[in-house]
Design an enzyme around this catalytic site. Structure first.
Site, PDB file in Angstrom:
ATOM      1  N   ASP A 209     109.167   8.682  34.239  1.00  0.00           N
ATOM      2  CA  ASP A 209     107.959   9.447  34.567  1.00  0.00           C
ATOM      3  C   ASP A 209     107.125   8.715  35.634  1.00  0.00           C
ATOM      4  O   ASP A 209     107.269   7.499  35.826  1.00  0.00           O
ATOM      5  CB  ASP A 209     107.087   9.635  33.316  1.00  0.00           C
ATOM      6  CG  ASP A 209     107.751  10.535  32.294  1.00  0.00           C
ATOM      7  OD1 ASP A 209     108.689  11.265  32.655  1.00  0.00           O
ATOM      8  OD2 ASP A 209     107.324  10.482  31.122  1.00  0.00           O
TER       9      ASP A 209
HETATM   10  N1  URA Z   1     110.294   8.702  27.808  1.00  0.00           N
HETATM   11  C1  URA Z   1     109.150   9.127  28.390  1.00  0.00           C
HETATM   12  O1  URA Z   1     108.331   9.784  27.758  1.00  0.00           O
HETATM   13  N2  URA Z   1     108.939   8.809  29.698  1.00  0.00           N
HETATM   14  C2  URA Z   1     109.802   8.061  30.424  1.00  0.00           C
HETATM   15  O2  URA Z   1     109.557   7.801  31.601  1.00  0.00           O
HETATM   16  C3  URA Z   1     110.985   7.636  29.797  1.00  0.00           C
HETATM   17  C4  URA Z   1     111.212   7.971  28.494  1.00  0.00           C
END
Ligand code: URA
Length: 241
Positions: free
Chosen positions: A106
């Site tokens: 993310d």
């Molecule tokens: N889970 C999440 O919520 N975000 C990420 O970037 C990776 C795993």
């Protein structure tokens, strides 16, 4: 350029713009070499990283490439974006050609992201149902309890996908910090899992994918090529946890 395995005559007729029947004398004369060896069998399968030459001139000579990046927060896991810096932007322009991301983090997550030009390798890693175990370090807003360990291990129903999450390992490191190991990668999976406890994820850092551990010498935004053992050994469970 073909992305997976193709018959040699199909590849040659596309690249040389010659009919397949027109290729027969060329092949029969041993003028085509695959990885240095003359090939006369028109049905031989060739992959994207086989070196193919006609009369010593390369027709395909792309080498597979694999890199790790230490993704900083505020960077998009994409190859291009109108508004934000992308993981690809972190590499020198001369190194970007042909690469794609093998999995995402993310926007505000940090840590290990992989780039490659090898589609088969990245598919193995980045499908949501991939069995490769990923290791994250997470800090959260509310104190952690043993109930989290049980809930992560039990799995949670994700109504949007209509699936129950695979058993995940959560190890509490301190009141507000935990390590999490996942064997899949659903959309915002870790945030959604802590969300079940109304607990906000403050930081999320990926430390490892399978056996491949983020190189601690890489500062945020830096990258390096993987070593051959790292490329081959990534599948399977992380040795930690
Ligand atoms: N889970 C999440 O919520 N975000 C990420 O970037 C990776 C795993």
């Amino acid at each position: 350029m073909p992305s997976r395995y193709h018959r040699l005559d199909r590849f040659l007729s596309q690249v040389l713009q010659v009919s397949r029947s027109g290729l027969r004398p060329v092949l029969a004369a041993g003028r085509v070499r695959v990885n240095g060896v003359p090939v006369r069998d028109r049905q031989q399968r060739i992959g994207p990283f086989d070196r193919v030459e006609l009369d010593g001139q390369p027709l395909q000579s792309e080498a597979p490439r694999y890199l790790m990046v230490n993704k900083p927060a505020g960077v998009v896991s994409a190859t291009s974006d109108d508004q934000h810096t992308t993981v690809m932007d972190l590499l020198p322009a001369s190194q970007r050609q042909g690469l794609h991301l093998a999995g995402r983090l993310d926007f505000n997550s940090t840590g290990l992201v992989l780039l490659t030009n090898d589609g088969a390798w990245s598919r193995q890693l980045s499908q949501p149902q991939s069995q490769v175990r990923k290791h994250y370090r997470v800090t959260v807003e509310q104190p952690l309890t043993e109930a989290y360990v049980a809930a992560f291990s039990e799995g949670m129903w994700f109504a949007f996908e209509g699936i129950k999450t695979r058993p995940a390992t959560l190890r509490i490191r301190s009141a507000y910090e935990a390590d999490v190991w996942l064997c899949e990668g659903r959309y915002h999976q870790i945030k959604r899992m802590f969300g079940r406890f109304d607990n906000k994820v403050l930081t999320l850092h990926r430390l490892a994918i399978g056996h491949l551990v983020l190189d601690e010498s890489l500062a945020p935004g830096e990258s390096r090529d993987l070593m051959p053992g790292e490329v081959a050994g990534i599948a399977g469970l992380s040795s930690r946890g």
